[in-house]
Design a protein around this motif. Structure first.
Motif, mmCIF file in Angstrom:
data_model
loop_
_atom_site.group_PDB
_atom_site.id
_atom_site.type_symbol
_atom_site.label_atom_id
_atom_site.label_comp_id
_atom_site.label_asym_id
_atom_site.label_seq_id
_atom_site.Cartn_x
_atom_site.Cartn_y
_atom_site.Cartn_z
ATOM 1 N N LYS A 80 0.815 -1.220 0.000
ATOM 2 C CA LYS A 80 0.000 0.000 0.000
ATOM 3 C C LYS A 80 0.848 1.269 0.000
ATOM 4 O O LYS A 80 0.598 2.209 -0.735
ATOM 5 C CB LYS A 80 -0.928 0.017 1.228
ATOM 6 C CG LYS A 80 -2.042 -1.017 1.182
ATOM 7 C CD LYS A 80 -3.011 -0.869 2.365
ATOM 8 C CE LYS A 80 -4.190 -1.862 2.250
ATOM 9 N NZ LYS A 80 -3.688 -3.265 2.076
ATOM 10 N N LYS A 81 1.857 1.301 0.881
ATOM 11 C CA LYS A 81 2.686 2.507 0.975
ATOM 12 C C LYS A 81 4.101 2.192 0.513
ATOM 13 O O LYS A 81 4.757 1.312 1.070
ATOM 14 C CB LYS A 81 2.709 3.020 2.428
ATOM 15 C CG LYS A 81 1.385 3.583 2.883
ATOM 16 C CD LYS A 81 1.505 4.241 4.244
ATOM 17 C CE LYS A 81 0.162 4.804 4.706
ATOM 18 N NZ LYS A 81 0.296 5.431 6.055
ATOM 19 N N VAL A 82 4.533 2.909 -0.544
ATOM 20 C CA VAL A 82 5.843 2.655 -1.164
ATOM 21 C C VAL A 82 6.665 3.937 -1.149
ATOM 22 O O VAL A 82 6.136 5.029 -1.418
ATOM 23 C CB VAL A 82 5.665 2.160 -2.619
ATOM 24 C CG1 VAL A 82 7.022 1.912 -3.274
ATOM 25 C CG2 VAL A 82 4.819 0.869 -2.658
ATOM 26 N N LEU A 83 7.955 3.802 -0.842
ATOM 27 C CA LEU A 83 8.886 4.923 -0.891
ATOM 28 C C LEU A 83 9.970 4.617 -1.917
ATOM 29 O O LEU A 83 10.537 3.524 -1.898
ATOM 30 C CB LEU A 83 9.539 5.159 0.479
ATOM 31 C CG LEU A 83 10.743 6.123 0.527
ATOM 32 C CD1 LEU A 83 10.333 7.523 0.087
ATOM 33 C CD2 LEU A 83 11.363 6.135 1.926
ATOM 34 N N GLU A 103 -1.505 2.731 -2.504
ATOM 35 C CA GLU A 103 -2.315 3.932 -2.232
ATOM 36 C C GLU A 103 -1.456 5.201 -2.164
ATOM 37 O O GLU A 103 -1.934 6.299 -2.421
ATOM 38 C CB GLU A 103 -3.045 3.762 -0.891
ATOM 39 C CG GLU A 103 -4.043 2.630 -0.879
ATOM 40 C CD GLU A 103 -4.429 2.198 0.537
ATOM 41 O OE1 GLU A 103 -5.282 1.282 0.650
ATOM 42 O OE2 GLU A 103 -3.885 2.754 1.516
ATOM 43 N N GLN A 104 -0.164 5.012 -1.783
ATOM 44 C CA GLN A 104 0.707 6.192 -1.576
ATOM 45 C C GLN A 104 2.101 5.874 -2.101
ATOM 46 O O GLN A 104 2.659 4.827 -1.784
ATOM 47 C CB GLN A 104 0.767 6.500 -0.077
ATOM 48 C CG GLN A 104 1.740 7.585 0.330
ATOM 49 C CD GLN A 104 1.799 7.728 1.855
ATOM 50 O OE1 GLN A 104 0.863 7.358 2.561
ATOM 51 N NE2 GLN A 104 2.910 8.251 2.350
ATOM 52 N N ILE A 105 2.613 6.759 -2.981
ATOM 53 C CA ILE A 105 3.964 6.584 -3.529
ATOM 54 C C ILE A 105 4.762 7.843 -3.219
ATOM 55 O O ILE A 105 4.558 8.892 -3.823
ATOM 56 C CB ILE A 105 3.936 6.353 -5.059
ATOM 57 C CG1 ILE A 105 2.922 5.269 -5.456
ATOM 58 C CG2 ILE A 105 5.331 6.017 -5.566
ATOM 59 C CD1 ILE A 105 2.690 5.134 -6.957
ATOM 60 N N ASP A 106 5.662 7.754 -2.239
ATOM 61 C CA ASP A 106 6.553 8.883 -1.933
ATOM 62 C C ASP A 106 7.850 8.676 -2.711
ATOM 63 O O ASP A 106 8.318 7.549 -2.843
ATOM 64 C CB ASP A 106 6.879 8.932 -0.434
ATOM 65 C CG ASP A 106 5.672 9.370 0.398
ATOM 66 O OD1 ASP A 106 5.522 8.896 1.536
ATOM 67 O OD2 ASP A 106 4.850 10.162 -0.128
ATOM 68 N N ASP A 154 5.408 -0.234 3.383
ATOM 69 C CA ASP A 154 5.409 -1.669 3.049
ATOM 70 C C ASP A 154 6.653 -2.005 2.227
ATOM 71 O O ASP A 154 7.186 -3.106 2.310
ATOM 72 C CB ASP A 154 4.163 -2.013 2.219
ATOM 73 C CG ASP A 154 2.882 -1.748 2.994
ATOM 74 O OD1 ASP A 154 2.696 -2.397 4.042
ATOM 75 O OD2 ASP A 154 2.096 -0.867 2.583
ATOM 76 N N ALA A 155 7.087 -1.024 1.405
ATOM 77 C CA ALA A 155 8.245 -1.277 0.527
ATOM 78 C C ALA A 155 9.037 0.001 0.314
ATOM 79 O O ALA A 155 8.456 1.095 0.223
ATOM 80 C CB ALA A 155 7.766 -1.819 -0.825
ATOM 81 N N VAL A 179 16.395 2.737 6.704
ATOM 82 C CA VAL A 179 15.377 2.089 5.849
ATOM 83 C C VAL A 179 14.638 1.036 6.662
ATOM 84 O O VAL A 179 13.403 0.988 6.668
ATOM 85 C CB VAL A 179 16.035 1.451 4.597
ATOM 86 C CG1 VAL A 179 15.033 0.566 3.863
ATOM 87 C CG2 VAL A 179 16.589 2.521 3.665
ATOM 88 N N ALA A 180 15.390 0.227 7.408
ATOM 89 C CA ALA A 180 14.766 -0.838 8.214
ATOM 90 C C ALA A 180 13.761 -0.229 9.197
ATOM 91 O O ALA A 180 12.649 -0.735 9.376
ATOM 92 C CB ALA A 180 15.846 -1.625 8.957
ATOM 93 N N ARG A 181 14.114 0.912 9.761
ATOM 94 C CA ARG A 181 13.237 1.586 10.750
ATOM 95 C C ARG A 181 11.959 2.086 10.085
ATOM 96 O O ARG A 181 10.864 2.038 10.648
ATOM 97 C CB ARG A 181 14.014 2.769 11.357
ATOM 98 C CG ARG A 181 13.379 3.388 12.576
ATOM 99 C CD ARG A 181 14.140 4.639 13.011
ATOM 100 N NE ARG A 181 13.222 5.683 13.397
ATOM 101 C CZ ARG A 181 12.585 6.488 12.542
ATOM 102 N NH1 ARG A 181 12.807 6.380 11.245
ATOM 103 N NH2 ARG A 181 11.727 7.393 12.953
ATOM 104 N N ALA A 182 12.072 2.514 8.830
ATOM 105 C CA ALA A 182 10.916 3.083 8.124
ATOM 106 C C ALA A 182 9.953 2.008 7.625
ATOM 107 O O ALA A 182 8.814 2.315 7.258
ATOM 108 C CB ALA A 182 11.403 3.927 6.947
ATOM 109 N N LEU A 183 10.427 0.751 7.599
ATOM 110 C CA LEU A 183 9.589 -0.356 7.087
ATOM 111 C C LEU A 183 8.760 -0.969 8.208
ATOM 112 O O LEU A 183 9.204 -1.049 9.349
ATOM 113 C CB LEU A 183 10.469 -1.445 6.474
ATOM 114 C CG LEU A 183 11.036 -1.175 5.079
ATOM 115 C CD1 LEU A 183 12.092 -2.220 4.719
ATOM 116 C CD2 LEU A 183 9.907 -1.145 4.057
#
Ligand SMILES: NCCCN[C@H]1CC[C@H](N)CC1
Length: 292
Positions: A80-83, A103-106, A154-155, A179-183
């Motif tokens: 759903k949420k991808v960076l 739903e969200q692509i940053d 999520d990714a 990155v690990a913290r943001a996932l």
């Protein structure tokens, strides 16, 4: 250099240089971070060069953008949420937007000139920015991640240039930790991870850092991109502790729904067989990567 030829010379691949025949130079500029050039090649379409290094060509960019995106997104249910970190040309955005669960692509890209040049010269790549789910942040990915609440995505896809210049810190341990913290638990990251023919030492360091930081699974995949040095490029696929992720067997098909294929065209490279095959490594690489 030979008249009418561009050669990709770099200390990152000593003694070799891939060359492309140049029809016409279309843009040359210097941003706050790097030299930017676009030329019309004779046989690979338009080509984007940053600091003398080939970033993408119209003819083979599909291989890299599709693999770096669908290897992670097809390995987890309903992302759903991808960076996206880097990826200023917009190609990864184009591929992420094929997934209707998203739903969200940053996207966080440090160099605005890359974005503007891509929109001007690579409309079929920059089309990714047109998706309403995309939110663009121009700045340093390391700083961006510091402000991201824990467990947001999520990714995460790290579409970087090489560890010389602005992308250097995207290959270092503190960045992987952020990155690990943001996932979320069981979330996945896919990073550009160089060439097994040229960079086994860099890969060795990345794998050992990832094994310390990502307590889910850590895998290396690779694919062919004819205009990248040695003709191949790899990816680190890692997941955080939580619901298990089996990267080698895709569970989430890329949507074939026609709303995306009409505007973006069908997938040119990725499919589920090549997904699984991309994790098969030659022995010299397997020995290093699976022993770390
Ligand atoms: N989205 C553009 C791709 C950037 N990745 C490339 C991988 C190979 C490198 N030598 C240069 C950057």
């Amino acid at each position: 250099i030979l008249p009418g030829w561009f050669s990709e010379i770099s200390p990152l691949w000593p003694g070799e240089a891939h060359s492309l025949k140049v029809e016409k130079i279309l843009f040359q500029g210097k941003s706050d971070y790097q030299n930017v050039m676009v030329f019309q090649s004779s046989t690979y379409g338009k080509v984007l060069i940053l600091d003398g290094v080939i970033q993408l060509t119209e003819r083979d960019e599909c291989a890299y953008q599709e693999m770096i995106t669908h290897l992670p997104l097809c390995s987890i249910p309903n992302p759903k949420k991808v960076l996206v970190i880097g990826g200023g040309d917009g190609g990864v955005l184009r591929e992420v937007s094929r997934h209707s669960s998203v739903e969200q692509i940053d996207i966080c890209e440090i160099d605005k000139m890359v974005i503007d040049v891509s929109k001007l010269f690579f409309p079929n790549v920059a089309i990714g920015y047109e998706d309403p789910r995309v939110k663009l942040h121009v700045g340093d990915g390391v700083a961006f991640l510091k402000n991201v609440p824990k467990g947001t995505y999520d990714a995460v896809i790290v579409d970087s240039s090489d560890p010389i210049g602005p992308a250097q810190e995207l290959f270092e341990k503190p960045f992987f930790e952020s990155v690990a913290r943001a996932l979320r638990p069981g979330g996945v990251v896919c990073t550009q991870a160089e060439s097994i023919w040229l960079h086994m030492h860099i890969i060795e360091d990345i794998v050992s850092n990832c094994r310390q930081i990502f307590k889910g699974s850590v895998n290396y995949a690779w694919t062919t991109v004819p205009t990248y040095p040695s003709g191949v490029i790899g990816f680190m696929l890692c997941s955080t502790e939580g619901p298990a992720v089996d990267f080698k067997n895709p569970i989430n098909p890329v949507d074939a729904d026609d709303s995306h294929t009409k505007t973006r065209g069908p997938l040119k490279f990725y499919n589920s067989e090549i997904h699984s095959a991309s994790f098969c490594l030659p022995s010299f690489a397997k020995r290093v990567i699976e022993s770390k």
